[in-house]
Scaffold this motif. Structure first.
Motif, short mmCIF file in Angstrom:
data_model
loop_
_atom_site.label_atom_id
_atom_site.label_comp_id
_atom_site.label_asym_id
_atom_site.label_seq_id
_atom_site.Cartn_x
_atom_site.Cartn_y
_atom_site.Cartn_z
N TRP A 96 0.81 -1.22 0.00
CA TRP A 96 0.00 0.00 0.00
C TRP A 96 0.85 1.27 0.00
N ALA A 97 2.05 1.18 0.56
CA ALA A 97 2.89 2.38 0.67
C ALA A 97 3.32 2.91 -0.68
N ARG A 98 3.31 2.04 -1.71
CA ARG A 98 3.77 2.48 -3.02
C ARG A 98 2.93 3.63 -3.57
N ILE A 99 1.64 3.62 -3.27
CA ILE A 99 0.75 4.68 -3.77
C ILE A 99 1.26 6.04 -3.32
N PHE A 100 1.63 6.13 -2.05
CA PHE A 100 2.04 7.42 -1.49
C PHE A 100 3.49 7.73 -1.82
N LEU A 101 4.28 6.68 -2.11
CA LEU A 101 5.63 6.93 -2.61
C LEU A 101 5.57 7.54 -4.01
N TYR A 102 4.60 7.10 -4.81
CA TYR A 102 4.43 7.68 -6.14
C TYR A 102 4.00 9.16 -6.02
N VAL A 103 3.16 9.43 -5.01
CA VAL A 103 2.76 10.82 -4.78
C VAL A 103 3.99 11.65 -4.41
N ARG A 104 4.87 11.08 -3.59
CA ARG A 104 6.11 11.79 -3.24
C ARG A 104 6.98 12.03 -4.47
N ASP A 105 7.01 11.04 -5.37
CA ASP A 105 7.77 11.22 -6.60
C ASP A 105 7.24 12.39 -7.42
N GLY A 106 5.92 12.55 -7.40
CA GLY A 106 5.30 13.62 -8.19
C GLY A 106 5.26 14.96 -7.50
N THR A 107 5.78 15.02 -6.27
CA THR A 107 5.77 16.30 -5.54
C THR A 107 7.18 16.67 -5.08
N PHE A 108 7.64 16.09 -3.99
CA PHE A 108 8.94 16.47 -3.43
C PHE A 108 10.12 16.09 -4.33
N ASN A 109 10.00 15.00 -5.06
CA ASN A 109 11.13 14.55 -5.87
C ASN A 109 11.34 15.36 -7.15
N ILE A 110 10.41 16.25 -7.47
CA ILE A 110 10.61 17.19 -8.60
C ILE A 110 10.42 18.63 -8.12
N PHE A 111 10.63 18.83 -6.82
CA PHE A 111 10.32 20.12 -6.21
C PHE A 111 11.15 21.26 -6.81
N SER A 112 12.42 21.01 -7.08
CA SER A 112 13.29 22.05 -7.64
C SER A 112 12.82 22.48 -9.02
N LEU A 113 12.35 21.53 -9.81
CA LEU A 113 11.83 21.86 -11.15
C LEU A 113 10.61 22.77 -11.04
N LEU A 114 9.75 22.45 -10.10
CA LEU A 114 8.54 23.26 -9.91
C LEU A 114 8.88 24.67 -9.42
N ILE A 115 9.87 24.75 -8.53
CA ILE A 115 10.27 26.05 -7.99
C ILE A 115 10.88 26.93 -9.07
N VAL A 116 11.67 26.36 -9.94
CA VAL A 116 12.26 27.14 -11.05
C VAL A 116 11.16 27.80 -11.87
#
Length: 715
Positions: A67-87
């Motif tokens: 079940w944790a994979r669902i929320f790990l994918y959410v982390r991938d789509g948020t915090f793991n690309i955070f610098s790109l979003l901030i730019v």
């Protein structure tokens, strides 16, 4: 009092300077733009890592072992690309802010795309040392730097005419022209960052600039011999970065990864070896005992606000933010109050965490509280986190003490912040009124709510409060009597008044403009008609059954196809004769070419309501619409009345209006009559009906009744 006023003025000046810096504004606004992503990622971590075995077992039973994979994918789509979003967010914000200040005509979206490309170019994706984590929170400092530099270059290069490409065609739109004009600036900027990356690799051996920055920051801390001072510097820098609008915890994540997370591992190893833990400062220590509610020990700030700040909007923000803050997600508070770039909070925001750090360090050092020996995710709620981290209730007790102590430290600054905020709010309100009056004078439609400055902020705040107060029936009508030369009261005009909870009475035309722009003008208009008819019904019961009640109608109300039917129904509900209700429209409305509005104005008259032309002589006065609409009353604009004693032309114009009205069997009322000389001059010109402060100021309901009864006794 004078000392307090000086302190308030000082903080206002500092705040204004900081809030006028386009770089700081853009950074702050960029983080605000990505706030939804931060909240989503944070909530995913909360769901993922809550350290309660029963909860973890329940989730596994409900969703399966993976079940944790669902929320790990959410982390991938948020915090793991955070610098790109901030730019993208900061670059877009900077170009928009600079465009508003300097009237640049460039596309902020294209500028943001160029900044994103520049960031990737300097990150060196094709090198062996590249880490995907550089696009997450660890690359944040570089992302901010590239976004600002790239945006500055983009604006500068786009302003150079020789770099612009003139390409137009019948089928092309403005977006095509902006894209073509951005071609050379984009080439130059992206190439600049790519070449910079190449030079760093070739001549300095820096294969990955983001890793180099992270290692440099880590080396700074590693060179500090004392773990105590290393921890103090760490917690101080986190909050300095946050105050400037940058996510301090993420910027210093490399330090946490290299120093303070291994410190926790050291403690765990010592326990396994049967020895006492040795490291007081661990990442868990800061998360549990200092960053309660997130950076700045914001949970203490929230408690202080709930105790001493009575401001409705501030308390509402706190209530909305409380649940996320319990899980140490505090962006709503940080950017909502705001803490960022707010000089009032710089002292407590930085020093409260430092004080709590020192205090907690001492208690652990002398043995009153156990060392942190268990990894606790930063989203774990207060008290639970203290217990889990130390394996003892003493950890939770220390959190309770720190929460209380932090609250006491924040209280005086919350009080000062309210004083400064109220003063700033009143100053901003005056700016809003000035901006609206300029729109009035120029005859242009106001777009106050869409502005991205302090004027837009106060306008949106007032619009929200207006809707709430309308819903809660907190608006009022005042009534200004209309009298004839003999002093007989012939009617009253209903005038909207809104007394804001903090700013007092708001300029009435601004209230109408905000209602129109926020799409609540119909609701407000019907409330005015309903209230005025109710008052007319009450006056009739008191024997004043011949009074005429005048009500102003705006253009947006006339666009409503149900307006006339609603007026008719409200009048019937309150047993008001239609010829006792007078609908006032302005010259601008009368000049409208909209066939629906023209028909609606005529329909008002056909239904038996009286029709008045307000502010006649103010604009492009025309005889055509006077004939077209069959007005019952013409109200002479106050600017003519005010100049009647000093300007012969005003007298001639008024005389002509009176002559015209007599020929059309219209009543003429002069507005803004403020003294006896003006009344006598108007009487000399055969104008015998008046409205103004010489007779009475606008009166609330009870005072109007007293006024009418007094006039009746005097007769």
């Amino acid at each position: 009092m004078k000392k307090n006023a000086k302190i308030t003025d000082y903080f206002l000046k500092v705040s204004e300077k900081m809030n006028n810096n386009p770089i700081l504004i853009s950074i702050r606004r960029g983080f605000v733009f990505v706030m939804p992503v931060v909240l989503v990622g944070s909530m995913a971590l909360v769901i993922l890592s809550l350290p309660i075995p029963a909860y973890q077992n329940f989730m596994a039973t409900l969703l399966g072992n993976k079940w944790a994979r669902i929320f790990l994918y959410v982390r991938d789509g948020t915090f793991n690309i955070f610098s790109l979003l901030i730019v993208i967010a900061i670059s877009y914000s900077y170009v928009v802010e600079s465009g508003e200040r300097n009237s640049f005509r460039v596309s902020p979206l294209i500028a943001a795309i160029v900044s994103l490309c520049s960031f990737v170019a300097i990150s060196g994706m094709s090198t062996e040392t590249f880490k995907l984590a550089n696009f997450g929170v660890t690359g944040l400092f570089m992302a901010i730097t590239v976004a600002i530099i790239s945006s500055m270059l983009f604006l500068k290069l786009s302003s150079l005419k020789f770099l612009n490409i003139k390409a137009f065609s019948n089928g092309a739109n403005s977006d095509f022209s902006l894209a073509i004009n951005s071609f050379f600036p984009a080439i130059i900027i992206i190439a600049f960052f790519a070449i910079l990356n190449y030079l760093l690799i070739t001549f300095f051996g820096i294969a990955n600039i983001q890793s180099f920055i992270s290692e440099s920051i880590t080396d700074l801390f590693s060179n500090i011999q004392s773990p105590f001072w290393s921890g103090i510097l760490f917690i101080s820098l986190i909050h300095i970065f946050w105050f400037l609008g940058m996510h301090g915890s993420n910027i210093l994540e490399p330090v946490a990864q290299s120093i303070f997370i291994p410190a926790l591992a050291t403690n765990q190893l010592m326990l396994e070896l049967g020895q006492a833990p040795t490291e007081i400062f661990t990442k868990t220590f800061f998360d549990v005992f200092v960053l309660m509610g997130g950076c700045g020990a914001v949970l203490s700030l929230i408690m202080a606000i709930l105790i001493v700040d009575k401001n409705k909007s501030q308390r509402q923000l706190v209530k909305i933010s409380l649940i996320p803050v319990l899980f140490n997600i505090n962006e709503l508070i940080i950017f909502g109050i705001p803490i960022v770039l707010n000089p009032v909070y710089i002292i407590p925001f930085i020093f409260v965490p430092v004080i709590l750090t020192v205090f907690s360090y001492l208690l652990i050092w002398i043995g009153l509280v156990p060392y942190t020996t268990h990894l606790v995710e930063w989203t774990t709620p207060i008290f639970l986190s203290g217990y889990v981290a130390t394996g003892s209730i003493k950890g939770s007790i220390l959190q309770l003490f720190n929460l209380t102590f932090g609250t006491l430290l924040y209280i005086p600054f919350v009080k000062l912040g309210r004083i400064v905020s109220d003063k700033q709010g009143k100053d901003n309100l005056q700016r809003l009124i000035t901006a609206y009056r300029l729109c009035e004078e120029s005859g242009q439609c106001s777009t106050l709510l869409s502005r991205n400055d302090v004027i837009g902020n106060i306008a949106r705040l007032l619009a929200a409060d207006l809707e709430e107060d309308l819903q809660n029936n907190k608006l009022t009508l005042f009534y200004q009597p209309q009298v004839d030369y003999a002093g007989n009261i012939t009617g009253v005009e209903a005038l909207l008044r809104w007394q804001h909870e903090y700013y007092g009475y708001i300029y009435p035309p601004l209230v109408i403009a905000l209602a129109e722009e926020s799409q609540i003008i119909d609701k407000l208009g019907y409330w005015i008609v309903e209230t005025a008819c109710s008052e007319l019904e009450n006056l009739a019961a008191l024997g004043c059954d011949n009074l005429i009640m005048s009500i102003n109608i705006s253009v947006m109300q006339l666009e409503n196809e149900f307006l006339v039917e609603t007026l008719d129904q409200i009048a019937k509900d309150h047993h008001v004769r239609h010829n006792n209700l007078e609908i006032e429209i302005t010259e601008q409305l009368a000049l409208s070419n909209n066939p629906d509005i023209i028909e609606r104005i005529k329909s008002i008259k056909k239904h038996g309501f009286r029709l008045a032309l307000d502010d006649y002589g103010k604009g492009h006065s025309s005889l055509v619409y006077i004939k077209e609409y069959d007005f019952d009353t013409i109200k002479i604009d106050g600017s003519l009345v005010q100049e009647i004693l000093n300007n012969n032309n005003c007298g001639n114009i008024i005389s002509s209006i009176v002559f015209l009205a007599e020929s059309l069997h219209c009543l003429v009322i002069a507005e803004y009559v403020e003294n006896e000389a003006q009344r006598n001059a108007l009487h000399h010109l055969r104008c015998d009906y008046y409205q103004g402060y010489f007779f009475s100021e606008p009166l609330p309901e009870n005072d109007l009744i007293k006024y009418l009864q007094s006039e009746k006794r005097n007769k």
